[in-house]
Design a protein around this motif. Structure first.
Motif, short mmCIF file in Angstrom:
data_model
loop_
_atom_site.label_atom_id
_atom_site.label_comp_id
_atom_site.label_asym_id
_atom_site.label_seq_id
_atom_site.Cartn_x
_atom_site.Cartn_y
_atom_site.Cartn_z
N GLN A 46 -2.48 -27.17 65.93
CA GLN A 46 -2.37 -25.82 64.48
C GLN A 46 -1.73 -24.44 64.39
N ARG A 47 -1.71 -24.00 63.60
CA ARG A 47 -0.15 -22.57 63.40
C ARG A 47 -0.91 -21.56 62.39
N LEU A 48 -0.51 -20.71 62.88
CA LEU A 48 -0.61 -18.98 62.03
C LEU A 48 0.57 -18.73 61.24
N PHE A 49 0.07 -17.90 60.18
CA PHE A 49 1.17 -18.08 59.46
C PHE A 49 0.65 -16.85 58.66
N MET A 50 1.22 -15.77 58.10
CA MET A 50 1.53 -14.77 57.30
C MET A 50 2.40 -14.66 55.71
N ILE A 51 1.00 -14.38 55.21
CA ILE A 51 1.37 -14.38 53.41
C ILE A 51 2.41 -13.15 53.15
N SER A 52 3.55 -13.04 53.70
CA SER A 52 4.50 -11.79 53.11
C SER A 52 4.93 -11.33 51.51
N TYR A 53 4.53 -12.31 50.72
CA TYR A 53 4.91 -12.40 49.37
C TYR A 53 4.16 -12.88 48.25
N LEU A 54 3.25 -12.84 47.78
CA LEU A 54 2.54 -13.96 46.27
C LEU A 54 2.97 -13.03 45.22
N ASP A 55 3.06 -13.88 44.39
CA ASP A 55 2.61 -13.31 42.34
C ASP A 55 2.28 -14.59 41.87
N GLU A 56 2.77 -14.62 40.59
CA GLU A 56 1.79 -15.40 39.73
C GLU A 56 3.33 -17.01 39.91
N GLU A 57 3.75 -16.69 40.81
CA GLU A 57 5.35 -17.40 40.90
C GLU A 57 5.96 -18.03 41.94
N ILE A 58 6.19 -17.07 42.32
CA ILE A 58 6.31 -17.03 44.04
C ILE A 58 5.59 -16.96 44.81
N LEU A 59 5.47 -17.41 45.98
CA LEU A 59 4.70 -17.17 47.35
C LEU A 59 6.00 -17.80 48.58
N ILE A 60 5.55 -16.57 49.48
CA ILE A 60 6.60 -16.96 50.59
C ILE A 60 5.89 -16.61 51.77
N ILE A 61 5.63 -17.34 52.89
CA ILE A 61 4.87 -17.51 54.08
C ILE A 61 6.13 -17.18 55.61
N ARG A 62 5.45 -16.46 56.80
CA ARG A 62 6.33 -16.96 57.56
C ARG A 62 5.67 -16.84 58.73
N ASP A 63 6.28 -17.85 59.99
CA ASP A 63 5.06 -18.32 60.92
C ASP A 63 5.45 -17.35 62.40
N THR A 64 4.66 -17.87 63.04
CA THR A 64 4.82 -16.78 64.30
C THR A 64 6.32 -16.06 64.83
N ALA A 65 7.14 -17.11 64.83
CA ALA A 65 8.30 -16.70 65.19
C ALA A 65 8.87 -15.83 63.68
N GLY A 66 8.73 -15.77 62.56
CA GLY A 66 9.15 -14.82 61.53
C GLY A 66 9.89 -15.99 61.00
N LEU A 67 9.71 -16.93 60.67
CA LEU A 67 10.64 -18.52 59.92
C LEU A 67 10.10 -17.98 58.63
N PRO A 68 10.87 -17.96 57.67
CA PRO A 68 10.17 -17.66 56.32
C PRO A 68 9.99 -19.53 55.32
N GLU A 69 8.67 -19.27 55.02
CA GLU A 69 9.06 -20.75 54.20
C GLU A 69 9.27 -20.29 51.85
N VAL A 70 9.78 -20.08 51.06
CA VAL A 70 10.08 -19.94 50.15
C VAL A 70 8.98 -21.32 48.95
N LEU A 71 8.15 -21.12 48.33
CA LEU A 71 7.72 -21.80 47.31
C LEU A 71 7.91 -21.19 46.35
N THR A 72 7.90 -22.18 45.45
CA THR A 72 7.73 -22.33 43.76
C THR A 72 6.62 -22.83 42.71
N ARG A 73 5.79 -21.98 42.28
CA ARG A 73 4.44 -23.08 41.61
C ARG A 73 4.94 -23.55 40.52
#
Length: 303
Positions: free
Chosen positions: A259-286
Motif C-alpha cells: 500500500q502507499r499514500l499519495f497526494m494530488i497536487s494538481y487536477l483539472d479536466e486534462e491533467i492529474l499530478i500526484i506526489r508520493d510520500t517522498a515527494g516524487l511526481p507522477e503526471v497523467l493526461t486524460r
C-alpha cells in the motif's frame, strides 16, 4: 399717508424676515440632525461598502482572467516539455537528460501552484482513464518500467504505454508489453483507493494479472514461426481446465501486501499530478472526455 403706510409696513417686513430666518434655521437644524442620524450613518457606510465591492469586482475580473491564462500557458508549457524530452519511451528507457528532467520538474512545480481544484480527492474530474506521461526519478512506476528495459533489449521487449482507470474508488493500472514485436501482453494491477483528506489518498493493492499474450502471426520473425506453431499446438492439446487457466492469465494476489499514500497536487479536466510520500511526481493526461463538473462528488474523506 404714503410715509405712514411705509413706516407701518416696516415692522411687518421685519416680522416676515424674522419668521423666514427662524424657519430656515429650523430646516437647517433638521437637515443637520437628519444627516447625523444613526440610520443615515449606516446607509452611508453600506453605500461605501457597495461601492468598494463594485470596484473590487471590476478589478477582480481581469485578475481572474490573467490567472486562468497563466494556468493554461503553464499547462501547454509542461506538455511541450514532455514532447521535447522524448516522451514516455525516452523516460522509461533512460534516454532523458538531466537538463530535460529538471526542466520538466520545474514546469510541474509551476503548474501545481495554479491548481484550480481545492478538493481534488472528491472531485468528479478524478474519475476516468488516464495515461502516464511522467514519473519522478525513483518512483515505483519508473523503477518497474526500467526493470523491464534493463533486463530485455528493446528488440525483445518493449513497454509501449501505461494507463490507469479510476472509477468508484478503484484503480486499474495497465502496462502494455510487446515481445519480439509480435507478441502483445498486458499486466494489470488493481487497487482500492481511500480518501483521507482533501488532497491525500491511500492506495491498497489487491491483485496483479498477467494476461495471456496475443500473437500477431504476420509479425512473427521467420526464424521463429516453426517454434510458434509448435507452441500453439502444445497449448491446444492441454486439458481443458489447464487451458482455461492459461487463457485467463496468471493472477497474483496482493491483498494486505502493498500500500502507499499519495497526494494530488494538481487536477483539472486534462491533467492529474500526484506526489508520493517522498515527494516524487507522477503526471497523467486524460484519455477520454471528462465527466460533467456538476456531477455528484465522491464519498467524503474520513475524519
Amino acid at each position: 399717508m404714503a410715509s405712514a403706510s411705509l413706516q407701518g409696513s416696516v415692522p411687518a417686513i421685519s416680522a416676515i424676515r424674522s419668521s423666514f430666518s427662524y424657519t430656515s434655521s429650523i430646516n437647517t437644524t433638521s437637515m443637520v440632525t437628519l444627516t447625523k442620524s444613526p440610520a443615515n450613518d449606516r446607509r452611508n457606510r453600506r453605500n461605501l461598502r457597495c461601492h468598494a465591492m463594485v470596484q473590487q469586482a471590476v478589478q477582480g475580473a481581469p485578475a481572474a482572467y490573467a490567472k486562468e491564462m497563466e494556468r493554461l500557458s503553464a499547462k501547454e508549457s509542461l506538455l511541450l516539455a514532455f514532447k521535447d524530452s522524448g516522451g514516455f519511451e525516452a523516460l522509461v528507457t533512460g534516454k532523458t537528460t538531466d537538463l530535460q528532467q529538471i526542466d520538466v520538474n520545474e514546469r510541474i512545480t509551476s503548474l501545481e501552484r495554479l491548481n484550480p481544484t481545492p478538493r481534488p480527492t472528491t472531485s468528479p474530474f478524478l474519475e476516468g482513464q488516464w495515461n502516464f506521461e511522467w514519473f519522478g526519478s525513483g518512483s515505483p512506476g519508473l523503477f518497474a518500467a526500467k526493470f523491464i528495459f534493463q533486463r530485455f533489449p528493446s528488440t525483445l521487449a518493449n513497454l509501449s504505454k501505461m494507463d490507469v482507470v479510476i472509477k468508484d474508488s478503484k484503480a486499474n493500472v495497465t502496462a502494455n508489453l510487446k515481445l519480439l514485436n509480435s507478441i502483445e501482453s498486458r499486466f494489470i494491477l488493481s487497487s482500492n483507493l481511500t480518501v483521507e483528506g482533501p488532497l491525500r489518498m491511500k492506495e491498497e493493492y489487491v491483485e496483479g494479472i498477467f494476461e495471456s499474450p496475443t500473437v500477431i502471426e504476420e509479425m512473427v520473425p521467420q526464424q521463429l514461426k516453426g517454434a510458434f506453431s509448435q507452441a500453439v499446438t502444445t497449448v491446444q492439446q492441454l486439458p481443458v481446465p489447464i487451458r482455461d487457466v492459461v487463457a485467463s492469465g496468471l493472477k497474483v494476489p496482493l491483498s494486505g501486501t502493498f500500500q502507499r499514500l499519495f497526494m494530488i497536487s494538481y487536477l483539472d479536466e486534462e491533467i492529474l499530478i500526484i506526489r508520493d510520500t517522498a515527494g516524487l511526481p507522477e503526471v497523467l493526461t486524460r484519455l477520454e472526455v471528462p465527466a460533467s463538473s456538476v456531477a455528484e462528488p465522491l464519498t467524503e474523506y474520513e475524519s
